[in-house]
Design a protein around this motif. Structure first.
Motif, short mmCIF file in Angstrom:
data_model
loop_
_atom_site.label_atom_id
_atom_site.label_comp_id
_atom_site.label_asym_id
_atom_site.label_seq_id
_atom_site.Cartn_x
_atom_site.Cartn_y
_atom_site.Cartn_z
N UNK A 284 -11.26 9.17 -0.38
CA UNK A 284 -10.71 8.53 -1.57
C UNK A 284 -9.25 8.15 -1.33
N UNK A 285 -8.52 9.05 -0.68
CA UNK A 285 -7.13 8.76 -0.34
C UNK A 285 -7.01 7.64 0.68
N UNK A 286 -7.96 7.59 1.61
CA UNK A 286 -7.94 6.51 2.60
C UNK A 286 -8.13 5.15 1.94
N UNK A 287 -9.07 5.08 0.99
CA UNK A 287 -9.30 3.82 0.29
C UNK A 287 -8.09 3.46 -0.57
N UNK A 288 -7.46 4.47 -1.18
CA UNK A 288 -6.27 4.22 -1.99
C UNK A 288 -5.20 3.54 -1.15
N UNK A 289 -4.97 4.07 0.05
CA UNK A 289 -3.95 3.47 0.92
C UNK A 289 -4.38 2.08 1.39
N UNK A 290 -5.65 1.95 1.74
CA UNK A 290 -6.12 0.66 2.24
C UNK A 290 -6.01 -0.43 1.18
N UNK A 291 -6.10 -0.06 -0.08
CA UNK A 291 -5.98 -1.06 -1.15
C UNK A 291 -4.58 -1.66 -1.22
N UNK A 292 -3.58 -0.90 -0.78
CA UNK A 292 -2.24 -1.49 -0.74
C UNK A 292 -2.15 -2.55 0.35
N UNK A 293 -2.86 -2.33 1.45
CA UNK A 293 -2.97 -3.38 2.45
C UNK A 293 -3.66 -4.60 1.83
N UNK A 294 -4.64 -4.33 0.98
CA UNK A 294 -5.36 -5.41 0.31
C UNK A 294 -4.44 -6.20 -0.62
N UNK A 295 -3.64 -5.51 -1.42
CA UNK A 295 -2.73 -6.19 -2.33
C UNK A 295 -1.79 -7.13 -1.56
N UNK A 296 -1.23 -6.61 -0.47
CA UNK A 296 -0.27 -7.41 0.29
C UNK A 296 -0.98 -8.58 0.96
N UNK A 297 -2.21 -8.36 1.45
CA UNK A 297 -2.97 -9.45 2.07
C UNK A 297 -3.21 -10.57 1.08
N UNK A 298 -3.55 -10.22 -0.16
CA UNK A 298 -3.80 -11.23 -1.18
C UNK A 298 -2.53 -12.01 -1.49
N UNK A 299 -1.39 -11.35 -1.54
CA UNK A 299 -0.15 -12.05 -1.85
C UNK A 299 0.24 -13.03 -0.74
N UNK A 300 -0.28 -12.84 0.46
CA UNK A 300 0.00 -13.79 1.54
C UNK A 300 -0.59 -15.16 1.25
N UNK A 301 -1.76 -15.17 0.62
CA UNK A 301 -2.44 -16.44 0.36
C UNK A 301 -2.38 -16.84 -1.12
#
Length: 292
Positions: free
Chosen positions: A252-269
């Motif tokens: 659960x913690x791993x997914x929590x952290x990975x979602x921040x990578x997701x947020x930043x990836x979305x802001x790129x595009x």
């Protein structure tokens, strides 16, 4: 993100149906559920395919289950784009998730973190190629939910700092196999950096908000539940895990952290999500945005 006529038509029909038949508070709730379901359509279809294939697949069939899932994911993605259920801008997000997710899969499987026990033709370095589409499903959800709820991340930290955090999180998924695991520090960093950031979203008219860390936790909880479906069907298993055994809460913690990578990836595009505050903030709390 640019909307297409097909997306507009389907989504407006859903909204018109709910508002015409339900009291206003209930319509808000129903619209929230419908939009969430519509946003995770790709992931929901892939999860249904994983469950359905496990129930019906026979060992003597010439087509392997993993290969069937791979072909299903490809066809589904093509149909989404053909019928304009996803925009090409959303496809950019999905592709980035697919590439970064597949790279992580190759490393993690080779490191023994988890495995895919079944045979497949479309399997490279122990990783069936449909696995990249599971990460793509997260990207698809992120891109679609931002558009459907007219989301804005505001106030947003300096982009350079968010990029460094995302890079550190992604790197730690690899480096903790050789160096100290710094995820505790990364957890703290997400709270420090995004403590003031709100996700502004609109169900029908006015924007509401939720703290970004809370949204990240709730999303990671949903992904953890979906991951339990994957392991319950034996589609993949963590090291030392047996079929039917629940996935460790540490994931659960791993997914929590990975979602921040997701947020930043979305802001790129989709930079407008962080550069443009909601209409309610720019024009005053009494202004109503167009409903959908």
């Amino acid at each position: 993100m640019t909307e297409t006529p097909t997306i507009n038509l389907v989504e407006r029909h859903l909204g018109d149906w709910a508002r015409a038949r339900l009291p206003s508070p209930l319509a808000e709730f129903v619209m929230f559920v419908l939009k969430q379901g519509w946003a995770c359509l790709f992931g929901g279809l892939l999860l249904a395919a994983i469950i359905g294939s496990k129930l019906i697949w026979q060992a003597d069939w010439s087509l392997r289950r993993y290969d069937a899932l791979f072909l299903f994911a490809i066809v589904t993605q093509i149909l989404f784009l053909h019928f304009r259920l996803e925009t090409w801008e959303e496809a950019k997000v999905i592709l980035l998730f697919h590439l970064t997710g597949t790279a992580m899969e190759w490393f993690k499987v080779s490191a023994g973190s988890w495995s895919y026990p079944e045979e497949a033709l479309f399997k490279i370095m122990g990783v069936p190629l449909f696995s990249g589409f599971m990460y793509a499903a997260v990207g698809s959800y992120m891109a679609r939910v931002i558009r459907l709820f007219d989301m804005r991340f505001h106030p947003y930290p300096p982009f350079a700092q968010t990029f460094l955090l995302a890079a550190a999180i992604y790197a730690n998924f690899f480096l903790h196999h050789f160096l100290m695991d710094v995820r505790i520090g990364l957890f703290v960093a997400t709270l420090v950096l995004f403590a003031r950031t709100r996700i502004w979203f609109r169900i029908t008219r006015h924007h509401l908000w939720m703290p970004l860390p809370v949204a990240a936790f709730l999303s990671s909880l949903a992904l953890w539940v979906a991951e339990n479906v994957g392991t319950a069907t034996g589609t993949w298993l963590y090291s030392g895990q047996s079929v039917g055994q629940m996935v460790s809460l540490s994931k659960l913690g791993s997914w929590y952290l990975l979602l921040y990578v997701s947020f930043v990836t979305v802001t790129l595009v989709a930079p407008a999500t962080i550069r443009t505050p909601p209409d309610d903030l720019r024009s005053g709390p009494n202004r109503s945005a167009p409903s959908r």
